[in-house]
Design a protein around this motif. Structure first.
Motif, PDB file in Angstrom:
ATOM      1  N   UNK A  43       0.841  -1.197   0.000  1.00 56.03           N
ATOM      2  CA  UNK A  43       0.000   0.000   0.000  1.00 56.03           C
ATOM      3  C   UNK A  43       0.880   1.253   0.000  1.00 56.03           C
ATOM      4  N   UNK A  44       0.440   2.275  -0.695  1.00 57.42           N
ATOM      5  CA  UNK A  44       1.187   3.522  -0.719  1.00 57.42           C
ATOM      6  C   UNK A  44       2.194   3.639  -1.833  1.00 57.42           C
ATOM      7  N   UNK A  45       2.505   2.527  -2.538  1.00 56.42           N
ATOM      8  CA  UNK A  45       3.376   2.625  -3.704  1.00 56.42           C
ATOM      9  C   UNK A  45       2.672   3.468  -4.766  1.00 56.42           C
ATOM     10  N   UNK A  46       3.385   4.422  -5.337  1.00 54.07           N
ATOM     11  CA  UNK A  46       2.801   5.325  -6.337  1.00 54.07           C
ATOM     12  C   UNK A  46       3.193   4.872  -7.738  1.00 54.07           C
ATOM     13  N   UNK A  65       9.519   3.495   4.150  1.00 53.12           N
ATOM     14  CA  UNK A  65      10.111   3.627   2.826  1.00 53.12           C
ATOM     15  C   UNK A  65       9.093   4.046   1.779  1.00 53.12           C
ATOM     16  N   UNK A  66       9.596   4.546   0.640  1.00 48.44           N
ATOM     17  CA  UNK A  66       8.722   5.046  -0.421  1.00 48.44           C
ATOM     18  C   UNK A  66       9.193   4.532  -1.775  1.00 48.44           C
ATOM     19  N   UNK A  67       8.228   4.148  -2.608  1.00 41.88           N
ATOM     20  CA  UNK A  67       8.505   3.723  -3.982  1.00 41.88           C
ATOM     21  C   UNK A  67       7.591   4.505  -4.912  1.00 41.88           C
ATOM     22  N   UNK A  68       8.190   5.136  -5.933  1.00 44.24           N
ATOM     23  CA  UNK A  68       7.440   5.881  -6.938  1.00 44.24           C
ATOM     24  C   UNK A  68       7.878   5.382  -8.312  1.00 44.24           C
ATOM     25  N   UNK A  69       6.915   4.996  -9.138  1.00 43.84           N
ATOM     26  CA  UNK A  69       7.192   4.498 -10.484  1.00 43.84           C
ATOM     27  C   UNK A  69       6.528   5.433 -11.481  1.00 43.84           C
ATOM     28  N   UNK A  70       7.295   5.924 -12.446  1.00 47.41           N
ATOM     29  CA  UNK A  70       6.787   6.901 -13.393  1.00 47.41           C
ATOM     30  C   UNK A  70       5.895   6.311 -14.470  1.00 47.41           C
ATOM     31  N   UNK A  78      10.722 -10.703 -12.451  1.00 46.95           N
ATOM     32  CA  UNK A  78      11.937 -10.764 -11.648  1.00 46.95           C
ATOM     33  C   UNK A  78      12.393  -9.434 -11.102  1.00 46.95           C
ATOM     34  N   UNK A  79      11.667  -8.354 -11.394  1.00 50.36           N
ATOM     35  CA  UNK A  79      12.013  -7.050 -10.824  1.00 50.36           C
ATOM     36  C   UNK A  79      11.564  -7.007  -9.366  1.00 50.36           C
ATOM     37  N   UNK A  80      12.472  -6.607  -8.481  1.00 52.62           N
ATOM     38  CA  UNK A  80      12.174  -6.548  -7.044  1.00 52.62           C
ATOM     39  C   UNK A  80      12.695  -5.229  -6.508  1.00 52.62           C
ATOM     40  N   UNK A  81      11.778  -4.372  -6.081  1.00 48.37           N
ATOM     41  CA  UNK A  81      12.122  -3.079  -5.515  1.00 48.37           C
ATOM     42  C   UNK A  81      11.726  -3.081  -4.048  1.00 48.37           C
ATOM     43  N   UNK A  82      12.704  -2.875  -3.173  1.00 50.99           N
ATOM     44  CA  UNK A  82      12.470  -2.914  -1.730  1.00 50.99           C
ATOM     45  C   UNK A  82      12.950  -1.603  -1.123  1.00 50.99           C
ATOM     46  N   UNK A  83      12.022  -0.832  -0.586  1.00 50.18           N
ATOM     47  CA  UNK A  83      12.357   0.407   0.121  1.00 50.18           C
ATOM     48  C   UNK A  83      12.113   0.158   1.604  1.00 50.18           C
ATOM     49  N   UNK A  84      13.160  -0.282   2.284  1.00 46.75           N
ATOM     50  CA  UNK A  84      13.068  -0.598   3.709  1.00 46.75           C
ATOM     51  C   UNK A  84      13.577   0.598   4.505  1.00 46.75           C
ATOM     52  N   UNK A  85      12.737   1.642   4.562  1.00 48.21           N
ATOM     53  CA  UNK A  85      13.130   2.874   5.219  1.00 48.21           C
ATOM     54  C   UNK A  85      13.776   3.881   4.299  1.00 48.21           C
TER      55      UNK A  85
END
Length: 207
Positions: A43-46, A65-70, A78-85
């Protein structure tokens, strides 16, 4: 299990991800997800309009942490994006993870920025803070830490030396800074690689 739930939803929610139905609902915002049951999104991924999440994509934002995808960016299987803080921001019309996936991991205090039209291919990774500029490319299983690749045109730009910076090959790249129009090809430590103009690999036809 309620009618609205699918197998695995309880596990998804315990791990901090959207349910399959909630992931599918992202399509109402213009996100393209061919198989919502196969992706994991916090939740909260943009996600920008036209972003594509192919099967097997993980977008994991936790601990603030925050993730923003344009808009129009493609995240391949196989793409793995981890924003741990930390913070991960991917610009518009980038290509992440073709030919073997790609991992981006930002822990507390880390900032990973990937510019418009960048390409990250071939099973590599970005950890700690990195700035991958507009049109820049990482081609191959390269572990990047604290690297900066300069802004430029995309790989389609007819002038090689005006394209975004490139790392190609395999190995480890730490604190590497590559300017616009340049490339380092290495197989091992990129700190030992030679910085060349991209026209070295893509010379213009004679005449």
């Amino acid at each position: 299990m309620s009618e609205a739930q699918t197998p695995g939803d309880e596990s998804r929610q315990r791990l901090g991800f959207l349910s399959a139905a909630e992931a599918a609902a992202l399509t109402h915002r213009g996100v393209l997800i061919p198989d919502p049951t196969s992706v994991l999104v916090s939740p909260g991924v943009r996600l920008g309009t036209g972003a594509v999440l192919w099967p097997g994509v993980i977008l994991d934002a936790r601990d603030g942490g925050a993730i923003v995808i344009g808009a129009g960016t493609q995240l391949f299987p196989g793409s793995r994006l981890v924003a741990s803080g930390g913070s991960i921001k991917v610009g518009a019309h980038a290509e992440i993870g073709e030919e073997g996936g790609f991992t981006l991991k930002a822990e507390a205090g880390d900032v990973i920025e990937v510019g418009d039209g960048a390409r990250l291919l071939g099973g590599g990774s970005l950890t700690r803070s990195n700035r991958i500029g507009r049109g820049a490319q990482i081609l191959g299983p390269i572990r990047c830490q604290n690297c900066t690749l300069g802004d430029g045109g995309s790989y389609r730009d007819p002038e090689p030396d005006a394209r975004g910076a490139v790392l190609k090959g395999s190995g480890v790249a730490r604190q590497i800074d590559v300017p616009i129009g340049c490339v380092i090809q290495a197989f091992g430590l990129f700190s030992e690689g030679v910085l060349r103009q991209q026209s070295y690999f893509h010379p213009k036809p004679a005449g």
